[in-house]
Design an enzyme around this catalytic site. Structure first.
Site, PDB file in Angstrom:
ATOM      1  N   GLU A 182       0.831  -1.205   0.000  1.00 65.69           N
ATOM      2  CA  GLU A 182       0.000   0.000   0.000  1.00 65.69           C
ATOM      3  C   GLU A 182       0.865   1.254   0.000  1.00 65.69           C
ATOM      4  O   GLU A 182       1.955   1.257   0.563  1.00 65.69           O
ATOM      5  CB  GLU A 182      -0.798   0.086   1.304  1.00 65.69           C
ATOM      6  CG  GLU A 182      -1.697  -1.051   1.569  1.00 65.69           C
ATOM      7  CD  GLU A 182      -2.320  -0.925   2.960  1.00 65.69           C
ATOM      8  OE1 GLU A 182      -2.978  -1.875   3.358  1.00 65.69           O
ATOM      9  OE2 GLU A 182      -2.151   0.112   3.630  1.00 65.69           O
TER      10      GLU A 182
ATOM     11  N   SER B 208      10.746   6.447   9.293  1.00 64.27           N
ATOM     12  CA  SER B 208      10.186   6.156  10.616  1.00 64.27           C
ATOM     13  C   SER B 208      10.609   4.762  11.064  1.00 64.27           C
ATOM     14  O   SER B 208      10.531   3.807  10.291  1.00 64.27           O
ATOM     15  CB  SER B 208       8.655   6.235  10.527  1.00 64.27           C
ATOM     16  OG  SER B 208       8.080   5.966  11.779  1.00 64.27           O
TER      17      SER B 208
ATOM     18  N   LEU C 287       7.824   5.989  19.385  1.00 64.02           N
ATOM     19  CA  LEU C 287       8.148   5.841  20.811  1.00 64.02           C
ATOM     20  C   LEU C 287       7.017   5.109  21.537  1.00 64.02           C
ATOM     21  O   LEU C 287       7.216   4.042  22.106  1.00 64.02           O
ATOM     22  CB  LEU C 287       8.378   7.237  21.382  1.00 64.02           C
ATOM     23  CG  LEU C 287       8.958   7.347  22.776  1.00 64.02           C
ATOM     24  CD1 LEU C 287      10.305   6.659  22.883  1.00 64.02           C
ATOM     25  CD2 LEU C 287       9.099   8.827  23.162  1.00 64.02           C
ATOM     26  N   HIS C 288       5.866   5.697  21.554  1.00 61.40           N
ATOM     27  CA  HIS C 288       4.613   5.079  22.032  1.00 61.40           C
ATOM     28  C   HIS C 288       4.527   4.715  23.508  1.00 61.40           C
ATOM     29  O   HIS C 288       3.435   4.412  24.019  1.00 61.40           O
ATOM     30  CB  HIS C 288       4.221   3.859  21.199  1.00 61.40           C
ATOM     31  CG  HIS C 288       4.140   4.097  19.723  1.00 61.40           C
ATOM     32  ND1 HIS C 288       3.704   5.284  19.175  1.00 61.40           N
ATOM     33  CD2 HIS C 288       4.449   3.296  18.660  1.00 61.40           C
ATOM     34  CE1 HIS C 288       3.749   5.191  17.850  1.00 61.40           C
ATOM     35  NE2 HIS C 288       4.201   4.021  17.528  1.00 61.40           N
TER      36      HIS C 288
ATOM     37  N   CYS D 112      -1.982   2.072   8.470  1.00 55.82           N
ATOM     38  CA  CYS D 112      -1.003   1.122   7.939  1.00 55.82           C
ATOM     39  C   CYS D 112      -1.532  -0.299   7.821  1.00 55.82           C
ATOM     40  O   CYS D 112      -2.014  -0.883   8.769  1.00 55.82           O
ATOM     41  CB  CYS D 112       0.199   1.020   8.856  1.00 55.82           C
ATOM     42  SG  CYS D 112       0.531   2.464   9.781  1.00 55.82           S
TER      43      CYS D 112
HETATM   44  N1  SAH Z   1       8.009   0.361  11.179  1.00 56.68           N
HETATM   45  C1  SAH Z   1       8.123   1.778  11.170  1.00 56.68           C
HETATM   46  C2  SAH Z   1       7.323   2.475  10.107  1.00 56.68           C
HETATM   47  C3  SAH Z   1       5.940   1.944   9.794  1.00 56.68           C
HETATM   48  S1  SAH Z   1       4.656   2.229  10.964  1.00 56.68           S
HETATM   49  C4  SAH Z   1       7.806   2.344  12.540  1.00 56.68           C
HETATM   50  O1  SAH Z   1       7.492   1.581  13.423  1.00 56.68           O
HETATM   51  O2  SAH Z   1       7.952   3.532  12.729  1.00 56.68           O
HETATM   52  C5  SAH Z   1       4.318   3.955  10.852  1.00 56.68           C
HETATM   53  C6  SAH Z   1       3.778   4.548  12.137  1.00 56.68           C
HETATM   54  O3  SAH Z   1       2.420   4.165  12.352  1.00 56.68           O
HETATM   55  C7  SAH Z   1       4.539   4.104  13.371  1.00 56.68           C
HETATM   56  O4  SAH Z   1       4.725   5.185  14.220  1.00 56.68           O
HETATM   57  C8  SAH Z   1       3.596   3.083  13.956  1.00 56.68           C
HETATM   58  O5  SAH Z   1       3.875   2.853  15.286  1.00 56.68           O
HETATM   59  C9  SAH Z   1       2.257   3.737  13.679  1.00 56.68           C
HETATM   60  N2  SAH Z   1       1.096   2.853  13.782  1.00 56.68           N
HETATM   61  C10 SAH Z   1       0.993   1.556  13.503  1.00 56.68           C
HETATM   62  N3  SAH Z   1      -0.253   1.096  13.748  1.00 56.68           N
HETATM   63  C11 SAH Z   1      -0.973   2.156  14.178  1.00 56.68           C
HETATM   64  C12 SAH Z   1      -2.308   2.344  14.592  1.00 56.68           C
HETATM   65  N4  SAH Z   1      -3.170   1.327  14.620  1.00 56.68           N
HETATM   66  N5  SAH Z   1      -2.685   3.574  14.969  1.00 56.68           N
HETATM   67  C13 SAH Z   1      -1.806   4.613  14.937  1.00 56.68           C
HETATM   68  N6  SAH Z   1      -0.539   4.512  14.568  1.00 56.68           N
HETATM   69  C14 SAH Z   1      -0.110   3.286  14.198  1.00 56.68           C
END
Ligand code: SAH
Length: 344
Positions: free
Chosen positions: A93, A192, A216-217, A334
């Protein structure tokens, strides 16, 4: 034997390659510009290359072009979400978004992902394979051909973990910013990562001026481990040190991504911990109300709780933006479109 993909070569490599075949260097430049600037979909379009050379190249090499399988266009904001078929039949995608400062594309770096973040739909089917540089470039080329508009910003935030496909990502970054290609400013490229420390450190040494976004989360090791398996490999302390190195070497501010999940990482203590990490660094904090993933039961906090979280950060002298949610009506998050199509 597997054929070599012409679109994977940098202009320097292509020039060397042509010289070794007894071709003139300027032919390599012409070919590169056809592929990466004029976005030709076929060698036969390359009218200033001799027909015999075009035929030879067509026989001897692969030429990756993505097939547009589906596009969903948001009625809310014009966001376009593409499902592309790769030459081997896999799907990925990409998303095209219009902002006041220009058009931005979010690309995938892998087919699937093996990082296992619990809130992310891309990881549910595991990793199938990494994408080549050509397959990453083609996402932007195919969208440019479809929209007829210039892309000015690229975020590698689609399916996959870019640092788990390191060499191809760096190749992609160099080629998309090459003056003989689309010549997109490195400052407008964002990679990212969920936090692969070796990759972050290595990227800081490449002489590239790209932005690093860190997913980070969570702000304690314990909480991060509960939602992101990668936290078992690297502590927050190691991660922050890698971010500091990245800033020292590149001068680029880090973007901290923080997906707010109701009842998981949205408490006042979480805000205080985040402010503590952010206040002493050159960074930007981006709050993202989590996109619900039904399989996990995660929900976004109420709007008022999101705003309260932001306000707490501000009170602690950290400015944060709340990410505008684009294309919610079209499986914007994503991995959701690929997942639905494949019924993973
Ligand atoms: N693997 C990389 C890039 C792809 S994910 C990474 O982890 O950064 C892109 C971003 O979307 C990341 O910050 C990821 O944590 C976030 N993400 C994934 N699933 C999500 C969701 N359900 N809601 C919000 N953000 C999400």
């Amino acid at each position: 034997m597997e054929k070599f993909d012409l679109k994977n070569l940098t202009i320097e490599e292509l020039t060397e390659h042509f010289k070794a075949r007894g071709e003139k260097a300027f032919r390599a430049k012409q070919l590169y510009q056809w592929m990466h600037q004029k976005l030709a979909t076929d060698l036969s379009q390359m009218s200033n290359l001799p027909a015999a050379l075009r035929e030879q190249l067509a026989q001897e090499y692969d030429y990756t072009v993505l097939r547009q399988e589906q596009v969903q266009i948001s009625k809310q904001d014009g966001t376009r979400k593409y499902l592309f078929a790769l030459p081997d039949g896999n799907f990925i995608e990409s998303v095209w978004m219009q902002y006041h400062h220009g058009n931005s594309v979010c690309i995938s770096s892998q087919v699937g992902c093996r990082m296992g973040c619990s809130f992310c739909a891309s990881t549910l089917g595991g990793l199938v394979r990494s994408l080549s540089a050509a397959e990453m470039l083609e996402q932007i080329y195919a969208i440019t051909r479809d929209t007829n508009e210039r892309v000015s910003n690229i975020v590698v935030m689609g399916i996959g973990e870019p640092m788990d496909n390191y060499d191809n990502i760096v190749r992609f970054l160099r080629m998309i910013s090459d003056e003989n290609g689309l010549n997109i400013s490195q400052r407008n490229l964002t990679v990212s990562t969920c936090g692969l420390v070796e990759g972050i450190k290595k990227l800081s040494e490449e002489g590239l001026a790209v932005t690093l976004a860190l997913s980070l989360h969570a702000v304690t090791d314990e909480k991060r481990k509960a939602i992101m398996p990668v936290a078992n490999r690297y502590s927050l302390a190691e991660l922050m040190e890698a971010c500091d190195t990245y800033f020292d070497k590149t001068g680029r501010r880090i973007s901290f991504e923080y997906a707010l999940i109701a009842g998981v990482n949205d408490t006042p203590e979480d805000a205080a911990g985040l402010a503590k990490l952010a206040a002493k660094r050159h960074c930007h904090v981006n709050l993202i109300p989590v996109n619900p993933v039904t399989e996990r039961g995660y929900k976004e906090p109420d709007r008022s709780a999101v705003v309260a979280f932001q306000k707490r950060l501000e009170d602690l002298h950290v400015t944060a933006t709340i990410r505008r949610e684009m294309g919610r009506d079209i499986d914007g998050a994503c991995g959701q479109l690929r997942r639905k199509t494949l019924q993973l």
